[in-house]
Design a protein around this motif. Structure first.
Motif, PDB file in Angstrom:
ATOM      1  N   SER A  52       0.837  -1.199   0.000  1.00  0.00           N
ATOM      2  CA  SER A  52       0.000   0.000   0.000  1.00  0.00           C
ATOM      3  C   SER A  52       0.872   1.250   0.000  1.00  0.00           C
ATOM      4  CB  SER A  52      -0.910   0.012   1.233  1.00  0.00           C
ATOM      5  OG  SER A  52      -0.135   0.130   2.410  1.00  0.00           O
ATOM      6  N   ARG A  53       0.271   2.375  -0.325  1.00  0.00           N
ATOM      7  CA  ARG A  53       1.009   3.639  -0.337  1.00  0.00           C
ATOM      8  C   ARG A  53       1.516   4.004   1.049  1.00  0.00           C
ATOM      9  NH1 ARG A  53      -2.432   8.128  -2.158  1.00  0.00           N
ATOM     10  NH2 ARG A  53      -4.102   6.796  -1.400  1.00  0.00           N
ATOM     11  N   SER A  54       0.728   3.694   2.094  1.00  0.00           N
ATOM     12  CA  SER A  54       1.148   4.044   3.454  1.00  0.00           C
ATOM     13  C   SER A  54       2.415   3.291   3.839  1.00  0.00           C
ATOM     14  CB  SER A  54       0.030   3.736   4.454  1.00  0.00           C
ATOM     15  OG  SER A  54      -0.278   2.351   4.480  1.00  0.00           O
ATOM     16  N   GLY A  94      -8.619  -1.738   3.623  1.00  0.00           N
ATOM     17  CA  GLY A  94      -9.262  -1.346   2.381  1.00  0.00           C
ATOM     18  C   GLY A  94      -8.400  -0.502   1.470  1.00  0.00           C
ATOM     19  N   ALA A  95      -7.132  -0.249   1.846  1.00  0.00           N
ATOM     20  CA  ALA A  95      -6.242   0.568   1.023  1.00  0.00           C
ATOM     21  C   ALA A  95      -5.845  -0.193  -0.242  1.00  0.00           C
ATOM     22  CB  ALA A  95      -4.993   0.946   1.808  1.00  0.00           C
ATOM     23  N   PHE A  96      -5.661   0.539  -1.328  1.00  0.00           N
ATOM     24  CA  PHE A  96      -5.244  -0.087  -2.573  1.00  0.00           C
ATOM     25  C   PHE A  96      -3.813  -0.619  -2.445  1.00  0.00           C
ATOM     26  CE2 PHE A  96      -8.610   2.547  -4.569  1.00  0.00           C
ATOM     27  CZ  PHE A  96      -9.274   1.516  -5.220  1.00  0.00           C
ATOM     28  N   LEU A  97      -3.585  -1.762  -3.048  1.00  0.00           N
ATOM     29  CA  LEU A  97      -2.255  -2.358  -3.082  1.00  0.00           C
ATOM     30  C   LEU A  97      -1.683  -2.205  -4.484  1.00  0.00           C
ATOM     31  CD1 LEU A  97      -3.001  -5.673  -1.130  1.00  0.00           C
ATOM     32  CD2 LEU A  97      -2.002  -3.555  -0.236  1.00  0.00           C
ATOM     33  N   TYR A  98      -0.380  -1.976  -4.553  1.00  0.00           N
ATOM     34  CA  TYR A  98       0.259  -1.719  -5.834  1.00  0.00           C
ATOM     35  C   TYR A  98       1.363  -2.740  -6.125  1.00  0.00           C
ATOM     36  CZ  TYR A  98      -2.113   2.755  -5.410  1.00  0.00           C
ATOM     37  OH  TYR A  98      -3.080   3.728  -5.273  1.00  0.00           O
ATOM     38  N   GLY A  99       1.561  -2.977  -7.406  1.00  0.00           N
ATOM     39  CA  GLY A  99       2.631  -3.852  -7.855  1.00  0.00           C
ATOM     40  C   GLY A  99       3.114  -3.389  -9.215  1.00  0.00           C
ATOM     41  N   GLY A 141       2.650   3.716 -16.448  1.00  0.00           N
ATOM     42  CA  GLY A 141       2.378   2.311 -16.721  1.00  0.00           C
ATOM     43  C   GLY A 141       3.365   1.363 -16.070  1.00  0.00           C
ATOM     44  N   LEU A 142       4.150   1.863 -15.104  1.00  0.00           N
ATOM     45  CA  LEU A 142       5.160   1.030 -14.451  1.00  0.00           C
ATOM     46  C   LEU A 142       4.595   0.246 -13.274  1.00  0.00           C
ATOM     47  CD1 LEU A 142       8.077   3.613 -14.546  1.00  0.00           C
ATOM     48  CD2 LEU A 142       7.894   1.510 -15.896  1.00  0.00           C
ATOM     49  N   ILE A 143       3.523   0.754 -12.661  1.00  0.00           N
ATOM     50  CA  ILE A 143       2.862   0.043 -11.571  1.00  0.00           C
ATOM     51  C   ILE A 143       1.362   0.016 -11.852  1.00  0.00           C
ATOM     52  CG2 ILE A 143       4.613   0.709  -9.879  1.00  0.00           C
ATOM     53  CD1 ILE A 143       2.589   2.736  -8.744  1.00  0.00           C
ATOM     54  N   GLU A 144       0.657  -0.832 -11.110  1.00  0.00           N
ATOM     55  CA  GLU A 144      -0.787  -0.939 -11.274  1.00  0.00           C
ATOM     56  C   GLU A 144      -1.414  -1.329  -9.952  1.00  0.00           C
ATOM     57  OE1 GLU A 144      -1.631  -4.058 -14.029  1.00  0.00           O
ATOM     58  OE2 GLU A 144      -0.297  -5.492 -13.028  1.00  0.00           O
ATOM     59  N   GLU A 145      -2.735  -1.127  -9.844  1.00  0.00           N
ATOM     60  CA  GLU A 145      -3.456  -1.521  -8.651  1.00  0.00           C
ATOM     61  C   GLU A 145      -3.675  -3.031  -8.680  1.00  0.00           C
ATOM     62  OE1 GLU A 145      -7.011   0.771  -8.668  1.00  0.00           O
ATOM     63  OE2 GLU A 145      -6.002   2.672  -8.220  1.00  0.00           O
ATOM     64  N   LEU A 146      -3.442  -3.663  -7.530  1.00  0.00           N
ATOM     65  CA  LEU A 146      -3.573  -5.113  -7.424  1.00  0.00           C
ATOM     66  C   LEU A 146      -4.632  -5.490  -6.403  1.00  0.00           C
ATOM     67  CD1 LEU A 146       0.197  -6.177  -7.443  1.00  0.00           C
ATOM     68  CD2 LEU A 146      -1.397  -6.141  -9.370  1.00  0.00           C
ATOM     69  N   GLY A 147      -5.731  -4.780  -6.397  1.00  0.00           N
ATOM     70  CA  GLY A 147      -6.775  -5.052  -5.415  1.00  0.00           C
ATOM     71  C   GLY A 147      -6.603  -4.184  -4.189  1.00  0.00           C
ATOM     72  N   SER A 148      -7.214  -4.587  -3.085  1.00  0.00           N
ATOM     73  CA  SER A 148      -7.157  -3.796  -1.868  1.00  0.00           C
ATOM     74  C   SER A 148      -6.805  -4.650  -0.672  1.00  0.00           C
ATOM     75  CB  SER A 148      -8.507  -3.095  -1.627  1.00  0.00           C
ATOM     76  OG  SER A 148      -9.542  -4.058  -1.507  1.00  0.00           O
ATOM     77  N   ASP A 149      -6.296  -3.982   0.361  1.00  0.00           N
ATOM     78  CA  ASP A 149      -5.939  -4.637   1.602  1.00  0.00           C
ATOM     79  C   ASP A 149      -7.215  -5.054   2.325  1.00  0.00           C
ATOM     80  OD1 ASP A 149      -5.031  -5.423   4.045  1.00  0.00           O
ATOM     81  OD2 ASP A 149      -3.680  -3.732   4.335  1.00  0.00           O
ATOM     82  N   GLY A 150      -7.315  -6.306   2.689  1.00  0.00           N
ATOM     83  CA  GLY A 150      -8.526  -6.793   3.332  1.00  0.00           C
ATOM     84  C   GLY A 150      -8.809  -6.139   4.663  1.00  0.00           C
TER      85      GLY A 150
END
Length: 214
Positions: free
Chosen positions: A135-137, A170-175, A158-167
């Motif tokens: 996550s960003r935090s 709820g924060a977005f996770l990146y990869g 286009g180097l990273i993308e959202e990979l869903g959210s932290d259960g």
């Protein structure tokens, strides 16, 4: 009768919470554009979809009113053929560029690919690459600075993308993306240099992030 004077009463200083309440005391209807413009102002600064409940709480409005304003704004943007629109995604609302203008946006972003990444972008990209999904935090905890703007840049490149959210939160996770691997000439993430041991473990990142919120 005693010659001692009675102690002078000293007015108690207002509590921090009271000062904060006074600082943010407002009626959104008193603003020039009213509640609708206030909602727009908030939407302009969020990096992730914001829920109707969160908006209602921040602006002290009924949730039904907020929902009505959001729908009206979406219809207004469409009628005016604006280059952006409001969309309800992932349980919240966020401003997006309108799909009709995708060719323009794509050309702008691809032209920007030629520019070199800043040191801040490279450091943030490294943390994401070695600790994904993250996550960003957590990225901010590693780097010690806010990374919102840098994450937006990496997403646009286009180097990273959202990979869903932290259960949990709820924060977005990146990869990283396939394009990231292409740019580095790698077949997979397993081919990344052995830098991971120098980065904090995930549980340490959680502890640091929690301390930052305390």
């Amino acid at each position: 009768m005693s010659d001692l004077e009675a102690p002078t009463e000293v007015a108690a200083e207002p509590a921090v919470e009271e000062v904060a309440d006074e600082q943010f005391a407002f009626d959104v209807n008193d603003f020039p554009g009213g509640a609708r413009s206030a909602i727009e102002a908030v939407l302009m600064v969020v990096d992730e979809p914001i829920t109707e409940i969160a908006l209602a709480s921040a602006l002290e409005l009924p949730v039904d009113d907020v929902r009505a304003h959001l729908t009206a704004l979406e219809e207004e943007y469409a009628a005016q053929q604006r280059g952006f629109t409001l969309r309800s995604v992932a349980g919240g609302w966020r401003v997006y560029s309108r799909s009709d203008y995708a060719p323009v946006v794509e050309k702008f972003l691809l032209d920007g690919q030629q520019a070199k990444l800043t040191q801040a972008s490279l450091e943030t990209l490294a943390v994401i690459a070695y600790r994904q999904p993250i996550s960003r935090s957590r990225v901010s905890a590693v780097r010690g600075v806010n990374v919102d703007g840098v994450v937006r840049t990496l997403l646009n490149r286009g180097l990273i993308e959202e990979l869903g959210s932290d259960g949990d939160g709820g924060a977005f996770l990146y990869g990283t993306t396939d394009y990231f691997l292409q740019r580095l000439g790698l077949g997979s993430l397993e081919e990344l240099p052995a830098l991971a041991p120098y980065l904090p473990e995930v549980d340490v990142l959680d502890e640091i992030a929690e301390q930052g919120r305390g």
